[in-house]
Motif scaffolding. Structure first.
Motif, PDB file in Angstrom:
ATOM      1  N   UNK A 158       3.036  13.559  -0.074  1.00 32.77           N
ATOM      2  CA  UNK A 158       3.065  13.564   1.391  1.00 32.77           C
ATOM      3  C   UNK A 158       2.262  12.402   1.955  1.00 32.77           C
ATOM      4  N   UNK A 159       1.021  12.244   1.478  1.00 31.71           N
ATOM      5  CA  UNK A 159       0.124  11.253   2.065  1.00 31.71           C
ATOM      6  C   UNK A 159       0.526   9.838   1.695  1.00 31.71           C
ATOM      7  N   UNK A 160       1.001   9.628   0.464  1.00 31.29           N
ATOM      8  CA  UNK A 160       1.491   8.303   0.098  1.00 31.29           C
ATOM      9  C   UNK A 160       2.712   7.933   0.935  1.00 31.29           C
ATOM     10  N   UNK A 168       2.950   4.716   3.540  1.00 32.77           N
ATOM     11  CA  UNK A 168       4.039   3.767   3.331  1.00 32.77           C
ATOM     12  C   UNK A 168       4.899   3.612   4.583  1.00 32.77           C
ATOM     13  N   UNK A 169       4.986   4.672   5.391  1.00 29.23           N
ATOM     14  CA  UNK A 169       5.794   4.584   6.603  1.00 29.23           C
ATOM     15  C   UNK A 169       5.167   3.671   7.650  1.00 29.23           C
ATOM     16  N   UNK A 170       3.887   3.322   7.481  1.00 33.33           N
ATOM     17  CA  UNK A 170       3.211   2.409   8.405  1.00 33.33           C
ATOM     18  C   UNK A 170       3.333   0.957   7.965  1.00 33.33           C
ATOM     19  N   UNK A 220       1.853   7.436  -7.961  1.00 38.66           N
ATOM     20  CA  UNK A 220       2.390   8.207  -6.844  1.00 38.66           C
ATOM     21  C   UNK A 220       2.739   7.310  -5.669  1.00 38.66           C
ATOM     22  N   UNK A 221       1.927   6.266  -5.422  1.00 39.14           N
ATOM     23  CA  UNK A 221       2.195   5.418  -4.264  1.00 39.14           C
ATOM     24  C   UNK A 221       3.509   4.670  -4.434  1.00 39.14           C
ATOM     25  N   UNK A 222       3.813   4.284  -5.647  1.00 41.38           N
ATOM     26  CA  UNK A 222       5.030   3.526  -5.889  1.00 41.38           C
ATOM     27  C   UNK A 222       6.283   4.374  -5.701  1.00 41.38           C
TER      28      UNK A 222
END
Length: 222
Positions: free
Chosen positions: A192-194, A198-200, A23-25
């Motif tokens: 949503x949370x990933x 990632x936006x940071x 999911x993070x990718x």
């Protein structure tokens, strides 16, 4: 973040956290996660510089170094450290590797998750979303939540937390949100949370260069 103010607990991955690394990718990084853009933030925290990006909709409201702990908090403009809906938090824990040579980001994250679980045992939820390296640093990222968080004035509280192992110190970067309380565990929207964590990015650690002053070009420009 209120639930994580005292985040340094005995190390040990004692909470069962389901894992969905893919999911993070492929997380959504559409503008809704970072409306209005972001600005770089860099600061010397113990033995290294820490750099990441803060959305311009957030403002700094609290920063403190107390012994071997560092914390810096940002909330949405117009909110306060005691009354907020979303909070970004950067923390540092000094000399963790020296005191605990076996320490890993996953174990450190497990200690954080266990604190959440003790706070809300009947409405606790957690999910790991990444384990590996970010900018050559060992990293573990998870999402934890309390459906009814006693320390959050009757709200639920959910947070995505990136734990990064430095040369001697451990750092966390967190994005938390409060919502209406629920008596049961909240569903975790991993996409949503990933996307938010990632936006940071980029989250990176750099050596402190003797005599260098803000804005620390050796780290910002690398």
């Amino acid at each position: 973040m209120r639930l994580l103010r005292s985040f340094v607990t005995p190390l040990g991955f004692i909470v069962a956290i389901s894992f969905c690394a893919n999911w993070f990718a492929r997380a959504d990084t559409s503008p809704e996660h970072n409306a209005g853009g972001s600005v770089g933030a860099v600061a010397p925290i113990f033995r290294q510089l820490v750099y990441f990006r803060v959305p311009v909709s957030f403002v700094s409201v609290f920063e403190e170094t107390h012994g071997d702990r560092y914390i810096h908090e940002w909330v949405l403009s117009g909110e306060s450290v005691s009354n907020w809906t979303q909070m970004i938090t950067l923390t540092g824990a000094q000399n963790v590797s020296q005191r605990h040579p076996e320490a890993t980001p996953k174990a450190f994250a497990g200690a954080i998750a266990s604190r959440f679980q003790r706070t809300c045992p009947t409405s606790f939820s957690a999910k790991g979303i990444y384990e590996g390296q970010l900018n050559a640093q060992d990293t573990f990222i998870l999402v934890v939540g309390c459906g009814n968080a006693p320390t959050s004035a009757g709200h639920s509280e959910t947070a995505v937390i990136a734990v990064v192992k430095g040369e001697n110190d451990f750092y966390t970067l967190q994005w938390a949100q409060r919502a209406d309380a629920t008596p049961t565990p909240k569903d975790i929207d991993v996409n949503l949370w990933a996307g938010r964590i990632k936006s940071l990015m980029p989250l990176k650690l750099c050596p402190i260069v003797a005599g260098e002053r803000p804005p620390y070009p050796s780290c910002v420009g690398s």
